[in-house]
Design a protein around this motif. Structure first.
Motif, PDB file in Angstrom:
ATOM      1  N   ILE A  72       1.266  -1.332   0.146  1.00  0.00           N
ATOM      2  CA  ILE A  72      -0.051   0.316   0.074  1.00  0.00           C
ATOM      3  C   ILE A  72       0.424   1.393   0.347  1.00  0.00           C
ATOM      4  N   ASN A  73       1.684   1.378   0.504  1.00  0.00           N
ATOM      5  CA  ASN A  73       2.892   2.396   1.011  1.00  0.00           C
ATOM      6  C   ASN A  73       3.788   2.906  -0.695  1.00  0.00           C
ATOM      7  N   ALA A  74       3.804   1.870  -1.314  1.00  0.00           N
ATOM      8  CA  ALA A  74       4.873   1.184  -2.255  1.00  0.00           C
ATOM      9  C   ALA A  74       3.789   1.657  -3.611  1.00  0.00           C
ATOM     10  N   GLY A  75       2.220   2.395  -3.397  1.00  0.00           N
ATOM     11  CA  GLY A  75       1.774   2.580  -4.430  1.00  0.00           C
ATOM     12  C   GLY A  75       0.637   1.528  -5.114  1.00  0.00           C
ATOM     13  N   ALA A  76       0.135   0.749  -3.918  1.00  0.00           N
ATOM     14  CA  ALA A  76      -0.970  -0.083  -4.283  1.00  0.00           C
ATOM     15  C   ALA A  76      -2.169   0.253  -4.692  1.00  0.00           C
ATOM     16  N   ASP A  77      -2.461   0.506  -6.053  1.00  0.00           N
ATOM     17  CA  ASP A  77      -4.194   1.475  -6.067  1.00  0.00           C
ATOM     18  C   ASP A  77      -5.042   0.119  -5.010  1.00  0.00           C
ATOM     19  N   VAL A  78      -5.653   1.362  -3.647  1.00  0.00           N
ATOM     20  CA  VAL A  78      -6.623   0.000  -2.965  1.00  0.00           C
ATOM     21  C   VAL A  78      -7.697   0.479  -2.944  1.00  0.00           C
ATOM     22  N   ARG A  79      -8.574   1.718  -4.456  1.00  0.00           N
ATOM     23  CA  ARG A  79      -9.819   1.615  -4.944  1.00  0.00           C
ATOM     24  C   ARG A  79      -9.657   0.279  -5.616  1.00  0.00           C
ATOM     25  N   ARG A  80      -8.869  -1.081  -6.330  1.00  0.00           N
ATOM     26  CA  ARG A  80      -8.295  -1.849  -7.070  1.00  0.00           C
ATOM     27  C   ARG A  80      -8.617  -2.479  -6.628  1.00  0.00           C
ATOM     28  N   VAL A  81      -7.332  -2.767  -5.311  1.00  0.00           N
ATOM     29  CA  VAL A  81      -7.542  -4.582  -4.147  1.00  0.00           C
ATOM     30  C   VAL A  81      -8.931  -4.565  -3.892  1.00  0.00           C
ATOM     31  N   ARG A  82      -9.362  -3.299  -3.029  1.00  0.00           N
ATOM     32  CA  ARG A  82     -10.689  -3.506  -2.686  1.00  0.00           C
ATOM     33  C   ARG A  82     -11.749  -3.795  -3.687  1.00  0.00           C
ATOM     34  N   GLN A  83     -11.686  -3.341  -4.817  1.00  0.00           N
ATOM     35  CA  GLN A  83     -13.033  -3.796  -5.709  1.00  0.00           C
ATOM     36  C   GLN A  83     -12.974  -5.344  -5.686  1.00  0.00           C
ATOM     37  N   TYR A  84     -11.216  -5.781  -5.721  1.00  0.00           N
ATOM     38  CA  TYR A  84     -11.221  -7.267  -5.527  1.00  0.00           C
ATOM     39  C   TYR A  84     -11.831  -8.132  -4.746  1.00  0.00           C
ATOM     40  N   LEU A  85     -11.380  -7.414  -3.785  1.00  0.00           N
ATOM     41  CA  LEU A  85     -11.917  -8.280  -2.684  1.00  0.00           C
ATOM     42  C   LEU A  85     -12.994  -8.496  -1.846  1.00  0.00           C
ATOM     43  N   GLU A  86     -14.043  -6.921  -2.770  1.00  0.00           N
ATOM     44  CA  GLU A  86     -15.377  -7.914  -3.155  1.00  0.00           C
ATOM     45  C   GLU A  86     -15.903  -8.384  -3.134  1.00  0.00           C
ATOM     46  N   GLN A  87     -15.280  -8.412  -4.581  1.00  0.00           N
ATOM     47  CA  GLN A  87     -15.922  -9.688  -5.684  1.00  0.00           C
ATOM     48  C   GLN A  87     -15.164 -11.068  -5.044  1.00  0.00           C
ATOM     49  N   HIS A  88     -14.561 -10.783  -4.603  1.00  0.00           N
ATOM     50  CA  HIS A  88     -14.215 -12.618  -3.878  1.00  0.00           C
ATOM     51  C   HIS A  88     -13.262 -12.812  -2.972  1.00  0.00           C
ATOM     52  N   ALA A  89     -13.650 -12.076  -2.249  1.00  0.00           N
ATOM     53  CA  ALA A  89     -12.896 -12.081  -0.351  1.00  0.00           C
ATOM     54  C   ALA A  89     -13.789 -11.483   0.423  1.00  0.00           C
ATOM     55  N   ALA A  90     -15.127 -10.390   0.136  1.00  0.00           N
ATOM     56  CA  ALA A  90     -15.779  -9.850   0.862  1.00  0.00           C
ATOM     57  C   ALA A  90     -15.286 -10.897   2.215  1.00  0.00           C
ATOM     58  N   ASP A  91     -15.403 -11.573   3.392  1.00  0.00           N
ATOM     59  CA  ASP A  91     -14.821 -11.803   4.856  1.00  0.00           C
ATOM     60  C   ASP A  91     -13.677 -10.298   4.624  1.00  0.00           C
ATOM     61  N   LEU A  92     -12.043 -10.332   3.343  1.00  0.00           N
ATOM     62  CA  LEU A  92     -11.163 -10.078   3.826  1.00  0.00           C
ATOM     63  C   LEU A  92     -11.055  -8.067   3.880  1.00  0.00           C
ATOM     64  N   VAL A  93     -12.294  -7.430   2.604  1.00  0.00           N
ATOM     65  CA  VAL A  93     -12.158  -5.987   3.322  1.00  0.00           C
ATOM     66  C   VAL A  93     -11.896  -5.813   4.284  1.00  0.00           C
ATOM     67  N   ALA A  94     -12.770  -5.703   6.048  1.00  0.00           N
ATOM     68  CA  ALA A  94     -12.117  -5.554   7.091  1.00  0.00           C
ATOM     69  C   ALA A  94     -10.512  -5.204   7.373  1.00  0.00           C
ATOM     70  N   VAL A  95     -10.030  -6.372   7.290  1.00  0.00           N
ATOM     71  CA  VAL A  95      -9.221  -6.548   7.382  1.00  0.00           C
ATOM     72  C   VAL A  95      -7.654  -5.980   6.327  1.00  0.00           C
ATOM     73  N   PHE A  96      -8.712  -5.697   5.278  1.00  0.00           N
ATOM     74  CA  PHE A  96      -7.751  -4.978   4.207  1.00  0.00           C
ATOM     75  C   PHE A  96      -7.413  -3.129   4.885  1.00  0.00           C
TER      76      PHE A  96
END
Length: 171
Positions: free
Chosen positions: A136-160
């Motif tokens: 994340i600090n290196a510049g990961a697109d937080v919005r894109r990662v969050r969307q991926y997690l919402e689609q494939h692993a909603a249980d991990l969104v809060a941890v992320f």
């Protein structure tokens, strides 16, 4: 994404093990993509690692009833460097798509950052969670990662989301 800096940073025997294993998997027709510390480095957080991790397709394994073994020729060690394999069967079927068209850097297939962060969150080991903060600090697109997690692993969104907050606090 650029794996060159990560390959230059790790011990030469780790770099060579990654290259030789990838070449062997390619020769065997095993779909694969670098995961673990080398993939983290390719995505912007270069760190030391002593092993090589690959996400691989089911063609890397042979099934003998309840027993699963590696297909002959799949390397498990190269010059003393352990080669570890992760399977989409255990981690999530969406990872099969990664293996069909992974991004490539310096001739090496690498797990895309959204899937890598998903894998790190699933593992939940201390180093994996730290890797997510650093990505994340290196510049990961937080919005894109969050969307991926919402689609494939909603249980991990809060941890992320918690790790995003931690990354913001560090900066």
């Amino acid at each position: 994404m650029d794996i060159k800096e990560a390959l230059d940073f790790v011990a030469p025997k780790v770099r060579d093990a990654a290259l030789q294993s990838a070449a062997q998997l390619e020769q065997l027709g095993v779909r694969h993509a670098l995961a673990g510390g080398l993939a983290v480095g390719a995505h912007g957080y270069v760190r030391a690692t002593a092993d090589v991790d690959f996400l691989v397709g089911e063609e890397a394994f042979e099934h003998h009833g309840v027993l699963v073994t590696f297909r002959p020729g799949v390397p498990i060690e190269v010059n003393g460097v352990r080669i570890d394999y992760l399977s989409p069967v255990a981690l999530g079927p969406q990872l099969e798509e990664v293996l069909d068209a992974p991004p490539v850097s310096e001739g090496l297939a690498v797990v895309p950052i959204e899937a890598l962060i998903y894998m790190k969150l699933r593992a939940r080991r201390r180093q994996d969670l730290l890797d997510v903060v650093e990505l994340i600090n290196a510049g990961a697109d937080v919005r894109r990662v969050r969307q991926y997690l919402e689609q494939h692993a909603a249980d991990l969104v809060a941890v992320f989301d918690g790790l995003v907050e931690e990354a913001v606090e560090v900066n």
